[in-house]
Every structure is written in C-alpha cells, then in structure tokens.
Scaffold this motif. Sequence first.
Motif, PDB file in Angstrom:
ATOM      1  N   LEU A   1       0.967  -1.294  -0.254  1.00 22.69           N
ATOM      2  CA  LEU A   1      -0.063  -0.045   0.043  1.00 22.69           C
ATOM      3  C   LEU A   1       0.893   1.193   0.130  1.00 22.69           C
ATOM      4  CD1 LEU A   1      -2.713  -1.147   2.559  1.00 22.69           C
ATOM      5  CD2 LEU A   1      -3.044  -0.683  -0.112  1.00 22.69           C
TER       6      LEU A   1
ATOM      7  N   THR B   1      -4.070   2.192  -6.102  1.00 26.32           N
ATOM      8  CA  THR B   1      -4.039   1.989  -4.710  1.00 26.32           C
ATOM      9  C   THR B   1      -4.968   2.772  -3.636  1.00 26.32           C
ATOM     10  OG1 THR B   1      -1.601   1.567  -5.077  1.00 26.32           O
ATOM     11  CG2 THR B   1      -2.092   1.881  -2.797  1.00 26.32           C
TER      12      THR B   1
ATOM     13  N   ASP C   1      -7.908  -0.760   0.367  1.00 24.70           N
ATOM     14  CA  ASP C   1      -7.756  -0.918   1.622  1.00 24.70           C
ATOM     15  C   ASP C   1      -7.536  -2.283   2.024  1.00 24.70           C
ATOM     16  OD1 ASP C   1      -9.964  -2.301   2.644  1.00 24.70           O
ATOM     17  OD2 ASP C   1     -11.080  -0.308   2.267  1.00 24.70           O
TER      18      ASP C   1
END
Lengths: 515, 360
Positions: A474, A494, A498
């Motif tokens: 991430l 990205t 999540d």
Amino acid sequence: METDGSQAVPILKLDGITKRFGALTANGDVSLELHRGEILALLGENGAGKTTLMNILFGHYVADEGKVLVGSNDGDLSALEPGSPNAALVAGIGMVHQHFTLAENLSALDNILLGTETLSALKSARLPARHKLENLMSRSGLTVSLDTRVSQLSVGEKQRVEILKALYRDARVLVLDEPTAVLTPQESDTLFATLKKLAEDGLGIIFISHKLAEVLASSHRIAILRAGRKVADLPSDGCDQRQLAELMVGHEITETVREPNQPGAPLFVLNGIFAGQGRDVLHDVNLELKSGEILGIAGVSGNGQTMLARVISGLETAARGSIQLEGVDLGKASVRQMIDSGLARIPEDRHRDGVVGAMTVSENLAIESIREPENQRFGLLRFTELRERARNLIKSYDIRCQSENSPARLLSGGNIQKIVLARTLETEPKVVLAAQPSRGLDVGATSDVHKRLLAVRARGAGVILISEDLDELLRLSDRIAVIHRGVLSAAEQTEKLDRGTLGLSMAGHSEEDAA
Amino acid sequence: MIRLEPRGPVAVSRLIGVSFAAAIAAVVLAAIPMLFAGLSVFEAYGLMAKGAFGSLFAFTEMLTRATPLILTGLAAAVAFRAKLWNIGAEGQLYAGALAAVAVGTGMISAHPIVLVPAVVLAGALAGGLVMLGPTLLKTRLGVDEVVTTLLLNFVILLFVQMMLEGPMKDPMGMGWPQSEPILDEAALPKLMARMRIHWGLIIALVCALGVYFLLKRTVWGFEIRAVGENANAARHAGIPVTATFVRVGLISGALAGLAGVGEVAGLKGYLTADLSPGFGYSGIVVAMLAGLSPIGVVFAALFIASIFVGADSMSRATGVSNYLADLIVAMALLCVLVSGLFLRFKVHLVGRNARKEAGR
C-alpha cells in the motif's frame, strides 16, 4: 480470566540467558517471565536474537550463561535441562515453527500422534486420542478435519494441526515463531482469537513477530530485543506503533513516502500466461506495467507468485502466452537474454537464488555481468577492475562487510539484499522485478530497499513488486493486483483499496462477495 | 552423548591443517591392525618410509606412482568443485589408455614431436568423450551421474578386455590379452636414465597448475565455482549452467584420460586390462584429502603414492600383505570425512548423568 491468583509465580522464567557465537553475542543477559494465561509478544528486528532465545528455550542450543526455569503445576520453579528438546516437551513447552514440521502424506490425526506413541501402540491409541482432540477442538475452536491428509490442508489448517499437536502433548507454554507470515489478514484474526481463548484457559503463549500492528492488538505484554539484549518489557496497553518501532531499531525512523507520479507508456506486458503444474501455477495471467510505475502484486504465499517471478526472470518458460518488453517479444528468452534486454530481478529467496555464499562480495557483485568486457578479457578475469568496481558499489550502496573479499554468506540478510540491489540496479534496468524484497529484513534495511525501488520509479523505469506485506504494497505501489490460485486480478489504483478488501481478494473472494 | 553446534567461517590454514591431521590420524589408526599382525609399528613405518624415500630409485618410483594419482585426483577435484560427481575416472583412464594405444601403435607413423602430442591428445579426448554421455544425461534428463559414471567403469573395462582379446590383440604376444607395444616415437620420454619416471609427471604438474589457474583466474572457473557452490543462484544470475557442466565433464574426463596415457605410453608400453590398480577410485581419495584444491591434489597424491610404494616395499621385507596400504588410504578418506564434521560443527560431550537427572 483466572490469572490473578497465579500471577505471582511465573510458568516460565528465563534467567540471564547469554549465548555467544564466536565474537557475536546473540543473546546478552536476557531475562524473561511468562505467566499463566498471558500472551507475550517477542518483538525485534532480524538478528535481534529472538529465534536464538527460543531455540535455547526449546533445547536446540545450550546457553553459555543463565538458565531456563519451568514452573510446575504446584507453583515451584525447576531448572530445565539445557540442550534437550525432549526435556522441553516433557516440561510442557510446545513450539510451532514458522516452517511446519508435518508429514504431508499422513493424516492430521497421525501427524499429531507421531512421536507420542510407540509404533505398536499406535493403532490402539487412535480412539482415545481422537476423543481428546475433539474435546480440545471444541474448547479452543481449533477445528481441523482429523482424517484429511496434511497435503490437502490449507496453510491455516496446517498451522492449527501444529498447535493441536502441542496441545495434545499437554503444553502449558506455546511458542509460535512468526505465526502470521503465511496467513491472510482474516486468517491471522482467527488465529489471534483462538490464542486469546487458549490463554483464557491458562496457557502461556509467546509469539515472535516483527509486525507491530498485530503485536499491539493481540498481546498482553511486549518484550523487545535489540542486538541480543532486552531493551523493553512493557504492557501492551498504552503503547503505540511508533514507540515500539523506535525501541526495536534504537533510533528515530523516517518513513518513505511515495511522491505522486504520472505513469508513462506501457513498458512490460504479460499476455495470457499459463505456466507450471501442481500448486505453483499461473492461469491466464495478464499484466501491464507502465514506465514510472510500481505495480504491486499481493497474495498469500504459495498462490503462484513464485512461478510468476520465475517466468518473468526467464527461469521458466510459459506454456502459453507472450511476454513483451517495449514491444520486443521475450516469451522464449533465457535468463541471460532477460538481463541483457534490461530486466533486473530481485529473487524472493535471496540466500538460495541471490548470492553464492561461498564466493566473495566482489564476485557476487559481478556474477550477472562476468562475461562483459569490463570484467574479463580473453576469458581471463580482470581482478583490478572487479575489485575497484566492487569497492565503489560497496560504498554507494552502503554494504557492510569486512572487505570486498569476504565470503557473501558472512553478511546479514540486509547486506546480502544490498549486494543484489547493487548489481541489478547499477545497470539502470528498464524493468525491475522485486519479489518479496524486504522479507526478513530489519526496519533500516527495508527502508533502504524501499528508497531504491522508489528511485527506480522516479527515473522512469517500472517496478513489479511481489509482496506478502500489505503495508509495503500500500505504501509503495501505484496500482495493486491480487494473485489467488494462479489467477491474477485486474490491477486497481492503490488509493481505491484498503487492507480489508485486499485481504478478502487474497482469500479468493471476489468483490461481489465482499459487498 | 554428543551434541553438535554449527561453527562460523573456516580459515584456509585450518583447512590445510585438517588435511594434515587426517593423514596423520590415518597412519596412527592403521598402526592398530599392524599390532595385531604382530609387527613392530615403528619398524614397519620405518620400512615404509625407506621404501618411498630411502633411495633415488625409491623416490622416483614413488613419483611414478603419484603421476596417475595427480591426474585422477585433479579429475575428481575439478568435477566435484562443480558438484558433478564423476566416479568414473577409472573408466576414463582406460578409455584414454585405449585411445593412446590405438594412435601410438602404428596407426600413424611420424616424428615424436608430432606423434607424442597426438597420443596425448587422443587419450585426453577419449576420456573427455566418455564423460560427455553421463553429463548430458544429467543436464538433459536429470539422470544421476554417480550411477552412470560408476557403471560405465565396468562397461569400459569389459570393452577394453574385448579389444585386447580381439582386434587389438598383439599377434606377437604369445596369446596374452595385451595390445601391441607403443612405438618408441610415440612413447613419453623418460625423465632419468635407468629409472621408470617419465614425462607424465611433468604433464600432471602442468595440469595441476592449469586447473588452479582455470578455477582461480578465468571466467570458466568463476562459472564452475558459482555452479558448484550454488547452482540456483548461478542460474538466476544468467550463468549457462548446462554448458558449464558439459565443460567440467569434458575437462574432468580428459584429465583422467591423461592418467591412462601416462601409464600406457610412459610406463608400461602396452595396454593390459590390469593397467590400473584402481587409480580412478584412489583419485577420489586424493581429491577429498586435498580439500578439492588443485595444488593440494599434488601433495595428497604424493602422500598416497608414498603409502602405496612404501607398503609394497615393507610387505616384501616383512611378509605382511600390502593391503595395509589400502587400509591406510581408506582410513585417510574416513578421517577427512570425519574432520569435515569438526570443521563445520563444534562438538560438545554431554555427560550421561546430567541428562538422566533432568530427563524425568
């Protein structure tokens, strides 16, 4: 919790453990206590001495100084015989290793029984064992189909078998070495829920980790090792990640930040790749990497990442599909041709594939380019040039070694990774394949790797980042795709992702399931 | 009880020390059966030393015996460096000898300056070609080269016997299964008058230097070391692993073939099926004793040769069988293998009582 009464006498006590390997002090005067019903997280960077300490506890090593004391049920402590895994087992210490120690061709039940009964008693022992285990399973929630062959179990189930194995032997202390390394986020949550339940039943649990979030969420107490010494021992309540990280590293940490970047034209394209057989397969994999982009590939270990890396590296030829770098077909290219066309590879197992341990740092720095004119003339090695280039690279990549002539195997994992980075990145490759580039590295080395990869992106090259660490993905990736059972999902920005949604797709659920 | 603990890096001096210690330990251990045979150990070893070093003749005999051992030792060392387990030096030696005889007994007649190198090259080529098969089977099909090279030894020996009984039999040989003698122009010259020592020794020493140079200073050597130490990493780094194995196989077989050339064209003069008393197998011991170092091979070969020659001489004087030499050599190999354990691990002796106390 019924821990209050027995809190006074620990169930396990390490007293002043010191272990030296030559000049290196792996453990220096480490003392540790574990109580009934307590979950203790043992936190530390790689090489901090966590594994050595647990190996001493379990009798694989003998401490130079200090001793291990185990509390009996009536509450008095007695010394454990050093150097005997059997004594540790008898004393009720169970260990779940990071790499499972199960016989794949036997059923779960037989694996648990293995080594507890003599061969002649094995048959008659099965029924009582089954009752005991079913009892254990219903109490702890560790459900496993006992008659299934281990080879057909998932990774999470195998881990449950390992834990059951320890519990079956009446373990009172359970040690888990990096238990979440092979699990999806959801599986990890289940594991910690189970561990909490076991602790409430009075089991003492130590788990080794370097993931700060799970340590904070799941432990009662945290012990931090740094360079072989215990630097902190504090209750988990009231700690935060930053504080733990700094205690672990010993200095302040600056986080790497991904600057916004406008990706350019498509650079590297995989089209309809089929490869491999058995578990490590690729099934119709499509991927498009743009210049100036880091494309992350998430997935639980063993879902085809290894095969994907091998195909891109040129170690394996795809059965079907095409590979193109800047429009040039590399479908049948050898490793050599891949390197020559500007593809740099950082292998996932750097000790196995990255360096030749017995050869020197200088030789390992030149191994990919040994036939280039700057390294040889008429087939003879140019030692002066090799040495000089090695010295420069050691300096610019900050490789910590005695000299360029030290064998590479003497270096730490982080420095071995720097050797790989130095030799692959110095040629200014167009595409970098980074497979698990920070696996097993400490915080400092990890941030170094991240900076290097971001620098590659900044100069307009592309990076394919295969990782099992969601935080890393991430933080670094512009887009992320998920691989599950050899199928690669379409890459998503990205910013739209999540941990939760990624975790679900890593476990094989499509987005519709999640909604 | 014994407990093992891994050790850190090993210094070169320690490696050399271990080889010497293993050799000495072998000699000491072999004294035990000598005592059983009713010998005075010091006298027996004295006789052996005299037999190997006691006179110029003894010394040159020892060097003559060391010549094939250096070459088969190098053959094993270079192959083992790449983790190509060539156990077939014995067969490659016979193949080399057979080729040398084929070329050197009148197939071509020429000046020695042409003929001797032709004989030498033919032997090397034959040895190398014999090793090519097992190497390709390994790289293409994954066939275990230990099995193929070992079994080829018997195939080649039987082939040599067939040739010696048939097409290559010496018509003047009174019916013995032996080849025609090598022409004088094709024979390796002697190094000294009235001694058996021949140019094969020079070839062997040059080969040792050559292999040292190859491994240390060339790209091929670099690749051989990389493949041997970690084939996975070598492959990942783009080193041609298959080509390297083929190269090593050819070099290793050629070195063993040269040993056969020396024996037949330097020493015996003709080929018989008992040309080699197991030089190919002893070469493995030599290589292991030398820690796979090409220079070390020379010294290890001298040690093994002096044991063999010394034991022959001792057995003539005392009547004890010269199998004692095999015993010492075997002992030396075992000692080297055991000492490898000491190099990699620290050994702790754990008292039995301490164990019992805490066990229950």
